[in-house]
Design an enzyme around this catalytic site. Structure first.
Site, PDB file in Angstrom:
ATOM      1  N   ARG A   1       3.607   8.790  -7.213  1.00 55.27           N
ATOM      2  CA  ARG A   1       4.226  10.116  -7.183  1.00 55.27           C
ATOM      3  C   ARG A   1       5.516  10.149  -8.002  1.00 55.27           C
ATOM      4  NH1 ARG A   1       2.114   9.516  -1.969  1.00 55.27           N
ATOM      5  NH2 ARG A   1       4.030   8.556  -1.186  1.00 55.27           N
TER       6      ARG A   1
ATOM      7  N   ASP B   1       2.796   1.503  -3.636  1.00 49.67           N
ATOM      8  CA  ASP B   1       2.063   2.022  -4.795  1.00 49.67           C
ATOM      9  C   ASP B   1       1.908   3.540  -4.734  1.00 49.67           C
ATOM     10  OD1 ASP B   1       0.006   2.411  -2.978  1.00 49.67           O
ATOM     11  OD2 ASP B   1      -1.312   0.881  -3.794  1.00 49.67           O
TER      12      ASP B   1
ATOM     13  N   ASP C   1       0.838  -1.199   0.000  1.00 45.82           N
ATOM     14  CA  ASP C   1       0.000   0.000   0.000  1.00 45.82           C
ATOM     15  C   ASP C   1       0.876   1.253   0.000  1.00 45.82           C
ATOM     16  OD1 ASP C   1      -2.147   1.724   0.146  1.00 45.82           O
ATOM     17  OD2 ASP C   1      -2.444   1.466   2.305  1.00 45.82           O
TER      18      ASP C   1
ATOM     19  N   ASP D   1      -8.152  -1.614   0.898  1.00 48.97           N
ATOM     20  CA  ASP D   1      -7.975  -1.421   2.344  1.00 48.97           C
ATOM     21  C   ASP D   1      -9.246  -1.771   3.112  1.00 48.97           C
ATOM     22  OD1 ASP D   1      -5.387  -0.556   1.986  1.00 48.97           O
ATOM     23  OD2 ASP D   1      -5.905   1.574   2.007  1.00 48.97           O
TER      24      ASP D   1
END
Length: 223
Positions: free
Chosen positions: A67, A62, A59, A84
């Site tokens: 960014r 990624d 999590d 999630d």
């Protein structure tokens, strides 16, 4: 209907394929790992824990990839949030079978989590915000800190997950040096605080949604 679908695919082939963005590929891997974890949760805590934790660690990966590669997308944000939420819900349903006397509290946690996040996300989209993590600088100071200070966000999310993970592992083992019981006690206040934040988030979202309704009705009367 089929012609419209074919047209959409043709247009997609001429542009960037968001489905194949690196962060989204990582997101698909997270889903696969989560599904494997769900399968093993009732019987094999080792495999379930490994896949669940790895999915959670990805999590963070990624987000950095999005960014770094300039591949942030609304689809990716939605995929991330749904993964999630579903992972936590499936863990809580497993805990409900392990601790039937506490099932109401697990149900309450799931209800708060799903309803408040959904309301917040839907309201953000109606307000035209680029991300559900965008917070109006003039809005609630606590929610601003929660979403803009990565340390606070990480501590709350990690503490919440550690609480439920500790309860899960305690069903099978006390852990090395009996660590899981005290870990559950220490992280319990964090889980409570996370639910309280979700309620605050949902309340603010409801107020913003009513503001959208009021604005739309006012504009309709002017026409």
């Amino acid at each position: 209907m089929s012609s419209d679908l074919e047209k959409s695919f043709r247009e997609l082939s001429k542009t960037e394929n968001v489905f194949l963005f690196v962060p989204n590929l990582i997101g698909y891997a997270r889903i696969i790992l989560a599904l494997i974890s769900f399968w093993f949760m009732p019987t094999s805590y080792g495999m379930a824990s490994f896949c669940y934790i790895l999915s959670g660690l990805l999590d963070a990966v990624d987000g950095h990839a999005a960014r770094l590669l300039n591949q942030s997308s609304k689809f990716g944000a939605m995929l991330d949030m749904l993964t999630d939420r579903c992972a936590t819900m499936c863990l809580l349903t497993t805990l409900s079978t392990f601790y039937p006397s506490c099932i109401f509290f697990f149900q309450l946690s799931m209800t708060i989590d799903i309803s408040c996040h959904w309301l917040h996300l839907h309201t953000s989209l109606l307000e035209g915000k680029g991300s559900h993590k965008f917070v109006d600088p003039t809005g609630n100071w606590f929610m601003k800190m929660y979403y803009t200070d990565r340390r606070v966000l990480f501590a709350m999310c990690a503490g919440n997950e550690l609480f439920y993970a500790s309860l899960y592992l305690l069903h099978f083992t006390w852990g090395p040096l009996y660590i899981f019981a005290p870990l559950a006690v220490v992280t319990f206040p964090v889980a409570l605080a996370k639910s309280a934040i979700a309620v605050l988030q949902g309340t603010l979202a409801a107020q913003n949604l009513v503001a959208v309704d009021t604005k739309e009705r006012s504009e309709e009367k002017k026409e």
